[in-house]
Write a protein that holds these residues in place. Structure first.
Motif, short mmCIF file in Angstrom:
data_model
loop_
_atom_site.label_atom_id
_atom_site.label_comp_id
_atom_site.label_asym_id
_atom_site.label_seq_id
_atom_site.Cartn_x
_atom_site.Cartn_y
_atom_site.Cartn_z
N ASN A 163 0.86 -1.50 -0.20
CA ASN A 163 -0.46 -0.72 -0.05
C ASN A 163 0.89 1.38 -0.11
O ASN A 163 0.22 2.01 0.33
N ARG A 164 2.21 1.26 -0.30
CA ARG A 164 3.11 2.03 -0.24
C ARG A 164 3.69 2.92 0.96
O ARG A 164 3.60 4.28 0.57
N ASP A 165 3.59 2.70 2.21
CA ASP A 165 3.41 3.10 3.34
C ASP A 165 5.13 3.02 3.69
O ASP A 165 5.41 3.51 5.05
N GLY A 166 5.91 2.31 2.34
CA GLY A 166 7.37 2.30 3.00
C GLY A 166 7.71 0.53 4.06
O GLY A 166 8.16 0.78 3.83
N ARG A 183 0.42 6.38 5.86
CA ARG A 183 0.78 6.16 7.15
C ARG A 183 1.92 8.14 7.48
O ARG A 183 1.73 8.08 6.00
N THR A 184 1.92 8.31 8.40
CA THR A 184 2.54 9.75 8.65
C THR A 184 3.59 10.50 10.11
O THR A 184 3.66 9.07 10.61
N SER A 185 3.94 11.06 9.90
CA SER A 185 4.89 10.98 10.69
C SER A 185 5.19 12.78 10.82
O SER A 185 4.42 14.07 10.23
N GLY A 186 5.99 12.93 11.98
CA GLY A 186 5.46 14.49 13.01
C GLY A 186 6.22 15.64 12.07
O GLY A 186 7.04 15.01 10.95
N PRO A 187 6.49 16.58 12.42
CA PRO A 187 5.34 17.17 13.90
C PRO A 187 4.83 16.90 13.86
O PRO A 187 3.43 17.20 12.73
N PRO A 188 4.04 17.24 14.88
CA PRO A 188 2.01 17.44 14.99
C PRO A 188 1.68 18.65 15.04
O PRO A 188 2.28 19.50 14.80
N PRO A 189 0.27 18.50 14.35
CA PRO A 189 -0.60 19.96 13.73
C PRO A 189 -0.34 20.79 14.78
O PRO A 189 -0.42 19.90 16.92
N GLY A 190 -0.52 22.58 15.47
CA GLY A 190 0.18 23.40 16.53
C GLY A 190 2.19 23.69 16.13
O GLY A 190 2.02 24.93 16.90
N ALA A 243 10.31 7.26 3.93
CA ALA A 243 9.79 6.52 2.53
C ALA A 243 8.11 5.95 3.07
O ALA A 243 7.89 5.03 3.67
N GLY A 244 7.66 6.46 2.17
CA GLY A 244 6.32 6.14 2.03
C GLY A 244 5.22 6.94 2.92
O GLY A 244 4.49 6.61 3.04
N VAL A 296 7.99 9.35 -2.96
CA VAL A 296 7.04 8.97 -3.27
C VAL A 296 6.72 10.17 -4.51
O VAL A 296 6.26 10.04 -6.30
N GLY A 297 5.86 10.94 -4.13
CA GLY A 297 6.05 12.11 -5.32
C GLY A 297 4.67 12.85 -3.97
O GLY A 297 3.90 12.52 -3.98
#
Length: 433
Positions: free
Chosen positions: A173-176, A314-321, A339-340, A414-415
């Motif tokens: 699913n291209r989440d790395g 999938r995501t990474s930080g930093p968090p919103p705010g 990556a991903g 990925v892009g």
């Protein structure tokens, strides 16, 4: 003068008699002849054609080694009526090797080629008795046999060894993470080689081809072969449905010998990820707090990320705010590219790199965590939306000034899809006291 009837009858038959009597005799003769003809036809209809006839096998000596010279022999036969047919070979020990076994055949003429391979393996050199046997629906049997010599046969088998798949479970699913599976095998002989997936629960047995990694070895060459399988998602294709599949490796050599080996591979959460910065019907995609920023103050934004695809992203930080200074970027805050991973970014005409300011695609309450290989990762579930907001503190006058700021949704390594790039530019003036 008109001739009378007796005269006409005499001219026609050569007999001087009562014409009515002659007609009766003629009709009787015709009737007798018809009965005799009908009897002949009935007798002919009772005679059945031979069950098996005109059987040939030529040549009666073959050298099946793919050199193009007498590699095969041709078998021909005719059936006079419907029957089940068998073709087999008896070796010197009397062991039977079936080429065709109890196969239904309609009346007619048939031919088939034989190259020495039975049940995917070449028969060894030797003298064989070939037998062609037919049995009709009444149990009548006909059999013809002869001799076939096999010499100089290529009996080296295209053996597939050490077929392995790693990891045995993957999530294309291209989440790395676990996006690819490596299939490896060793081929003992040059042969046509193919690898594919089949779902054993699929009645149609649809095959999903697996492409070989280029450059390691020529296709079908003896030696080790490797396949890097992404289930098609790297090309934007939907992967096979989730499930456990047979990985089938099949090799066929030049003389027709065939080896098949199988193992299993499980696909979970497979799919092409799809997400975008949401464009609300009653507002802007990016909600900026201002288009005039006093030096030392902050430019802030808010967006909504819509995961409309079939898989979590999938995501990474930093968090919103999180608040960046204009001289910082995601690396200086300790959140390097993964990556991903997906992140929302802000870029300006003064930026020295692509989207230097980045945030996770949702608030912590909107995300879920997973432990994969001992590490904790964060995802925005399929069908969910994430609220992303943050600020950039302007500490120095940019060049140019005023300038454009815009947002983007980045799928790292990925892009950036066109719909997620350069979103909702805002012309901002930095006011210098």
């Amino acid at each position: 003068m008109k001739p009378d009837l007796p005269t006409l009858w005499a001219c026609a038959t050569g007999h001087r008699s009562d014409p009515l009597t002659g007609v009766r005799r003629l009709l009787g003769a015709v009737a007798l002849g018809g009965l005799m003809l009908l009897g002949v036809l009935m007798l002919a209809g009772c005679r059945r054609p031979p069950l098996l006839y005109d059987v040939t096998l030529a040549p009666d000596r073959i050298t099946p080694n793919a050199d193009g010279d007498t590699d095969i022999t041709k078998i021909t036969y005719k059936l006079g009526r419907s029957a089940t047919l068998s073709i087999y070979f008896l070796d010197a020990e009397g062991q039977r090797h079936d080429f065709r076994r109890h196969e239904p055949r309609a009346p007619g003429e048939y031919e088939v080629y034989f190259g020495g391979v039975i049940n995917d393996r070449m028969l060894p050199d030797g003298t064989y008795t070939w037998v062609i046997e037919a049995v009709d629906s009444q149990g009548e049997q006909a059999q013809v046999q002869g001799t076939l010599v096999i010499a100089d046969a290529d009996t080296v088998f295209p053996d597939i060894q050490e077929l392995t798949v790693y990891p045995p479970v993957f999530t294309p699913n291209r989440d790395g993470l676990l996006d690819r599976a490596t299939i490896s095998l060793y081929l003992a002989k040059d042969a046509q080689l193919q690898v594919y997936l089949v779902n054993p629960e699929d009645p149609n047995r649809v095959r999903y081809a697996v492409a070989e990694t280029e450059g390691l070895r020529k296709p079908g060459e003896r030696g080790r072969h490797e396949y890097d399988y992404d289930a098609g998602v790297d090309q934007g294709a939907e992967p096979p449905p989730d499930g456990t599949y047979w990985v089938v490796a099949e090799a066929v050599d030049a003389v027709g010998q065939r080896d098949v080996e199988t193992t299993t591979l499980t696909i979970r959460e497979g799919g092409v990820p799809k997400a975008e910065i949401l464009s609300p019907p009653d507002g802007d995609s990016v909600r900026w707090n201002t288009d005039h920023v006093l030096l030392g103050n902050t430019l802030c934004f808010t967006v909504t990320v819509d995961n409309y695809g079939p898989v979590p992203i999938r995501t990474s930080g930093p968090p919103p705010g999180t608040v960046y200074r204009d001289d910082q970027n995601y690396n200086t805050l300790g959140y390097g590219i993964e990556a991903g991973a997906w992140r929302v970014g802000i870029e300006s005409e003064a930026s020295l790199s692509s989207y230097p300011y980045r945030w996770a695609v949702g608030e912590p309450s909107q995300l879920v965590t997973r432990v994969i290989n001992g590490q904790v990762y964060t995802y925005l579930p399929a069908g969910a939306r994430g609220r992303v907001y943050g600020c950039i503190k302007i500490t120095q006058e940019p060049v140019p000034n005023p300038l454009y700021f815009w947002a983007g949704l980045i799928h790292e390594r990925v892009g950036i899809a066109p719909i997620n790039n350069h979103v909702d530019p805002e012309f901002v003036t930095i006011e210098v006291p």
